[in-house]
Design a protein around this motif. Structure first.
Motif, PDB file in Angstrom:
ATOM      1  N   PHE A 250       0.823  -1.210   0.000  1.00 50.43           N
ATOM      2  CA  PHE A 250       0.000   0.000   0.000  1.00 50.43           C
ATOM      3  C   PHE A 250       0.862   1.267   0.000  1.00 50.43           C
ATOM      4  CE2 PHE A 250      -2.711  -3.257   1.980  1.00 50.43           C
ATOM      5  CZ  PHE A 250      -3.785  -3.214   1.097  1.00 50.43           C
ATOM      6  N   LYS A 251       1.964   1.226   0.712  1.00 46.68           N
ATOM      7  CA  LYS A 251       2.869   2.374   0.730  1.00 46.68           C
ATOM      8  C   LYS A 251       3.443   2.632  -0.657  1.00 46.68           C
ATOM      9  CE  LYS A 251       4.242   1.676   5.566  1.00 46.68           C
ATOM     10  NZ  LYS A 251       5.374   1.360   6.479  1.00 46.68           N
ATOM     11  N   LEU A 252       3.852   1.570  -1.327  1.00 46.70           N
ATOM     12  CA  LEU A 252       4.413   1.708  -2.671  1.00 46.70           C
ATOM     13  C   LEU A 252       3.353   2.147  -3.676  1.00 46.70           C
ATOM     14  CD1 LEU A 252       6.662  -1.486  -2.674  1.00 46.70           C
ATOM     15  CD2 LEU A 252       7.455   0.889  -2.647  1.00 46.70           C
ATOM     16  N   LEU A 253       2.132   1.667  -3.497  1.00 43.40           N
ATOM     17  CA  LEU A 253       1.035   2.044  -4.380  1.00 43.40           C
ATOM     18  C   LEU A 253       0.830   3.558  -4.368  1.00 43.40           C
ATOM     19  CD1 LEU A 253      -1.381   1.454  -6.175  1.00 43.40           C
ATOM     20  CD2 LEU A 253      -2.636   0.668  -4.164  1.00 43.40           C
ATOM     21  N   LEU A 254       0.902   4.154  -3.191  1.00 43.90           N
ATOM     22  CA  LEU A 254       0.735   5.609  -3.060  1.00 43.90           C
ATOM     23  C   LEU A 254       1.904   6.382  -3.668  1.00 43.90           C
ATOM     24  CD1 LEU A 254      -0.706   5.832   0.576  1.00 43.90           C
ATOM     25  CD2 LEU A 254      -1.946   6.193  -1.569  1.00 43.90           C
ATOM     26  N   GLN A 255       3.027   5.696  -3.873  1.00 43.77           N
ATOM     27  CA  GLN A 255       4.212   6.341  -4.460  1.00 43.77           C
ATOM     28  C   GLN A 255       4.295   6.133  -5.971  1.00 43.77           C
ATOM     29  OE1 GLN A 255       7.699   4.817  -2.358  1.00 43.77           O
ATOM     30  NE2 GLN A 255       6.642   4.981  -0.391  1.00 43.77           N
ATOM     31  N   GLY A 256       3.277   5.521  -6.554  1.00 42.25           N
ATOM     32  CA  GLY A 256       3.314   5.252  -7.990  1.00 42.25           C
ATOM     33  C   GLY A 256       4.183   4.070  -8.336  1.00 42.25           C
ATOM     34  N   LYS A 257       4.353   3.152  -7.377  1.00 42.23           N
ATOM     35  CA  LYS A 257       5.224   2.003  -7.593  1.00 42.23           C
ATOM     36  C   LYS A 257       4.465   0.681  -7.486  1.00 42.23           C
ATOM     37  CE  LYS A 257       9.267   4.546  -5.920  1.00 42.23           C
ATOM     38  NZ  LYS A 257      10.357   4.619  -4.907  1.00 42.23           N
ATOM     39  N   SER A 258       3.276   0.662  -8.062  1.00 41.61           N
ATOM     40  CA  SER A 258       2.503  -0.578  -8.137  1.00 41.61           C
ATOM     41  C   SER A 258       2.781  -1.232  -9.482  1.00 41.61           C
ATOM     42  CB  SER A 258       1.016  -0.283  -7.981  1.00 41.61           C
ATOM     43  OG  SER A 258       0.571   0.559  -9.031  1.00 41.61           O
ATOM     44  N   VAL A 259       2.580  -2.532  -9.553  1.00 45.48           N
ATOM     45  CA  VAL A 259       2.920  -3.265 -10.770  1.00 45.48           C
ATOM     46  C   VAL A 259       1.741  -3.376 -11.741  1.00 45.48           C
ATOM     47  CG1 VAL A 259       3.749  -5.469 -11.676  1.00 45.48           C
ATOM     48  CG2 VAL A 259       4.711  -4.562  -9.557  1.00 45.48           C
ATOM     49  N   PHE A 260       0.584  -3.770 -11.237  1.00 43.61           N
ATOM     50  CA  PHE A 260      -0.562  -4.005 -12.110  1.00 43.61           C
ATOM     51  C   PHE A 260      -1.448  -2.769 -12.289  1.00 43.61           C
ATOM     52  CE2 PHE A 260      -0.417  -8.456 -10.083  1.00 43.61           C
ATOM     53  CZ  PHE A 260       0.425  -8.953 -11.070  1.00 43.61           C
ATOM     54  N   SER A 261      -2.128  -2.714 -13.414  1.00 38.79           N
ATOM     55  CA  SER A 261      -3.145  -1.676 -13.622  1.00 38.79           C
ATOM     56  C   SER A 261      -4.227  -1.782 -12.558  1.00 38.79           C
ATOM     57  CB  SER A 261      -3.792  -1.833 -14.998  1.00 38.79           C
ATOM     58  OG  SER A 261      -2.885  -1.594 -16.030  1.00 38.79           O
ATOM     59  N   SER A 262      -4.552  -3.015 -12.179  1.00 38.60           N
ATOM     60  CA  SER A 262      -5.594  -3.233 -11.168  1.00 38.60           C
ATOM     61  C   SER A 262      -5.180  -2.708  -9.797  1.00 38.60           C
ATOM     62  CB  SER A 262      -5.946  -4.720 -11.077  1.00 38.60           C
ATOM     63  OG  SER A 262      -4.804  -5.496 -10.774  1.00 38.60           O
ATOM     64  N   ASP A 263      -3.868  -2.643  -9.539  1.00 34.65           N
ATOM     65  CA  ASP A 263      -3.386  -2.033  -8.296  1.00 34.65           C
ATOM     66  C   ASP A 263      -3.631  -0.520  -8.349  1.00 34.65           C
ATOM     67  OD1 ASP A 263      -2.354  -4.474  -7.290  1.00 34.65           O
ATOM     68  OD2 ASP A 263      -0.501  -4.192  -8.423  1.00 34.65           O
ATOM     69  N   GLN A 264      -3.151   0.099  -9.410  1.00 28.49           N
ATOM     70  CA  GLN A 264      -3.310   1.535  -9.592  1.00 28.49           C
ATOM     71  C   GLN A 264      -4.788   1.930  -9.583  1.00 28.49           C
ATOM     72  OE1 GLN A 264      -1.240   4.012  -9.578  1.00 28.49           O
ATOM     73  NE2 GLN A 264      -2.748   5.576 -10.128  1.00 28.49           N
ATOM     74  N   ALA A 265      -5.650   1.045 -10.069  1.00 27.81           N
ATOM     75  CA  ALA A 265      -7.087   1.328 -10.142  1.00 27.81           C
ATOM     76  C   ALA A 265      -7.690   1.613  -8.770  1.00 27.81           C
ATOM     77  CB  ALA A 265      -7.819   0.151 -10.788  1.00 27.81           C
ATOM     78  N   LEU A 266      -7.087   1.060  -7.720  1.00 27.10           N
ATOM     79  CA  LEU A 266      -7.611   1.274  -6.372  1.00 27.10           C
ATOM     80  C   LEU A 266      -7.537   2.742  -5.951  1.00 27.10           C
ATOM     81  CD1 LEU A 266      -6.067  -1.809  -4.501  1.00 27.10           C
ATOM     82  CD2 LEU A 266      -8.323  -1.617  -5.575  1.00 27.10           C
ATOM     83  N   LEU A 267      -6.707   3.505  -6.635  1.00 28.86           N
ATOM     84  CA  LEU A 267      -6.562   4.929  -6.304  1.00 28.86           C
ATOM     85  C   LEU A 267      -7.505   5.814  -7.117  1.00 28.86           C
ATOM     86  CD1 LEU A 267      -2.661   5.236  -6.079  1.00 28.86           C
ATOM     87  CD2 LEU A 267      -4.299   4.795  -4.232  1.00 28.86           C
ATOM     88  N   THR A 268      -8.310   5.208  -7.965  1.00 34.63           N
ATOM     89  CA  THR A 268      -9.157   6.000  -8.866  1.00 34.63           C
ATOM     90  C   THR A 268     -10.586   6.186  -8.375  1.00 34.63           C
ATOM     91  OG1 THR A 268      -9.768   4.054 -10.185  1.00 34.63           O
ATOM     92  CG2 THR A 268      -7.787   5.258 -10.858  1.00 34.63           C
ATOM     93  N   ALA A 269     -10.907   5.660  -7.200  1.00 35.55           N
ATOM     94  CA  ALA A 269     -12.227   5.871  -6.594  1.00 35.55           C
ATOM     95  C   ALA A 269     -12.008   6.342  -5.158  1.00 35.55           C
ATOM     96  CB  ALA A 269     -13.050   4.587  -6.615  1.00 35.55           C
ATOM     97  N   PRO A 270     -12.758   7.328  -4.695  1.00 39.39           N
ATOM     98  CA  PRO A 270     -12.551   7.886  -3.351  1.00 39.39           C
ATOM     99  C   PRO A 270     -12.568   6.842  -2.235  1.00 39.39           C
ATOM    100  CG  PRO A 270     -14.057   9.254  -4.595  1.00 39.39           C
ATOM    101  CD  PRO A 270     -13.844   8.015  -5.417  1.00 39.39           C
ATOM    102  N   THR A 271     -13.520   5.924  -2.272  1.00 35.91           N
ATOM    103  CA  THR A 271     -13.647   4.928  -1.199  1.00 35.91           C
ATOM    104  C   THR A 271     -12.437   4.015  -1.127  1.00 35.91           C
ATOM    105  OG1 THR A 271     -16.058   4.913  -1.461  1.00 35.91           O
ATOM    106  CG2 THR A 271     -15.076   3.067  -0.274  1.00 35.91           C
ATOM    107  N   THR A 272     -12.034   3.471  -2.259  1.00 33.55           N
ATOM    108  CA  THR A 272     -10.901   2.549  -2.254  1.00 33.55           C
ATOM    109  C   THR A 272      -9.580   3.288  -2.012  1.00 33.55           C
ATOM    110  OG1 THR A 272     -10.879   2.647  -4.687  1.00 33.55           O
ATOM    111  CG2 THR A 272     -12.015   0.784  -3.668  1.00 33.55           C
ATOM    112  N   LYS A 273      -9.477   4.505  -2.499  1.00 31.66           N
ATOM    113  CA  LYS A 273      -8.255   5.287  -2.262  1.00 31.66           C
ATOM    114  C   LYS A 273      -8.080   5.566  -0.772  1.00 31.66           C
ATOM    115  CE  LYS A 273      -5.756   9.462  -3.662  1.00 31.66           C
ATOM    116  NZ  LYS A 273      -5.764  10.679  -4.519  1.00 31.66           N
ATOM    117  N   ALA A 274      -9.176   5.876  -0.103  1.00 31.48           N
ATOM    118  CA  ALA A 274      -9.118   6.148   1.341  1.00 31.48           C
ATOM    119  C   ALA A 274      -8.676   4.896   2.098  1.00 31.48           C
ATOM    120  CB  ALA A 274     -10.483   6.609   1.836  1.00 31.48           C
TER     121      ALA A 274
END
Length: 314
Positions: A250-274
């Motif tokens: 989760f820390k890396l995901l917030l830094q733009g260091k996720s591998v899959f598109s589906s990982d990055q997708a979690l940051l594209t909706a307010p609920t999942t991003k929170a």
């Protein structure tokens, strides 16, 4: 500290099966079940550090098709191509761990314990033995008789966007919180280049690389997986602590260091991003949520028998 705690048909599986599962299901018929499975998993991990990620992924892939019925363990037979030979499952491995655990359990309690329950226990042990939480696994699953490679298209793909992910999970009675918590299982594991090529080569008509990727991280991925990569096993770890179960994902995901598109997708909706932010800032929040979501997911059942050999229908 340990946390104790397709397809409308899947909703029926949940509603009909949760009450059927019990923590003491084998209390009298196979009291040494848990320790026997744990011993088999420990032995395998000692020889192969990729086993925990393999077992966790295997359980997830099993539950998302016909419920947690061990159909992913069945071998293809005749003209029927089984789940394990479907495209998303070609890279699944460590089936021998479940076979070994089943053999040990059969020696103690013949014909009593399902392969589905053994797989659920092994997935729990995979997490716990990697430094993650442990939990008591409700038991009483039955093994399924049907396994079709064609049905693996139901598995959420690494290229899914947030709406596709939410739909896939909701069809199985799982919430957005379950989606984010279970995605945290990516703290263990490895991704082949084919799973994230879409982010680092020809991302769209104007950009070669997904702009949401951290530049240096993207450059590293491109060096590992060049455009015309032909190395069969080339790829990268899913987070920086590959053998440890933690919230680094989760820390890396917030830094733009996720591998899959589906990982990055979690940051594209307010609920999942929170939720990503919450789990990144609190390992305990993640551990507790992961345990609850694993128990919920593994309670989706749908089998009919107790297999004596996990690879073949009885």
């Amino acid at each position: 500290m340990a946390a104790i705690v397709a397809v409308a048909l899947f909703i029926l599986f949940i509603s009909s099966s949760v009450n059927a599962l019990s923590l003491n299901y084998y209390g009298k018929t196979c009291p040494r079940l848990d320790s026997t499975v744990t011993t088999a998993v420990k032995k395998a991990i000692k020889n192969d550090k990729t086993v925990p990620a393999a077992l966790l992924r295997m359980h997830f892939h099993d539950c998302f098709i016909r419920g947690c019925d061990a159909s992913v363990l069945l071998q293809s037979k005749g003209k029927n191509k089984a789940e394990k030979d479907g495209p998303p499952n070609i890279s699944l491995h460590a089936f021998y761990v479940i076979d070994n655990a089943k053999k040990a359990v059969e020696a103690l309690c013949p014909g009593v314990v399902s392969c589905a329950d053994i797989l659920a226990l092994a997935a729990r042990d995979a997490v716990a033995l990697s430094g993650g939480p442990t939990w008591e696994v409700p038991k009483g699953r039955k093994d399924g008789r049907i396994s079709k490679a064609s049905e693996t298209i139901q598995l959420p793909a690494p290229t899914f966007n947030i709406s596709q992910l939410q739909q896939s999970f909701s069809q199985r009675g799982l919430s957005s919180k379950d989606l984010v918590a279970l995605s945290g299982g990516h703290t263990l594991g490895f991704a082949h280049c084919s799973s994230f090529q879409n982010r680092i080569h020809k991302f769209n008509t104007t950009q070669d690389v997904d702009p949401s990727l951290h530049p240096s991280f993207a450059a590293n991925l491109r060096s590992i997986c060049p455009a015309h990569n032909k190395a069969k096993n080339a790829g990268t770890a899913l987070d920086s602590t590959t053998a440890g179960f933690d919230n680094a994902y989760f820390k890396l995901l917030l830094q733009g260091k996720s591998v899959f598109s589906s990982d990055q997708a979690l940051l594209t909706a307010p609920t999942t991003k929170a939720l990503v932010s919450k789990f990144a800032s609190s390992q305990m929040e993640f551990r507790n949520a992961f345990v609850k979501s694993m128990i919920k997911m593994s309670s989706i059942t749908g089998g009919q028998e107790i297999r004596l050999d996990c690879k073949v229908v009885r």
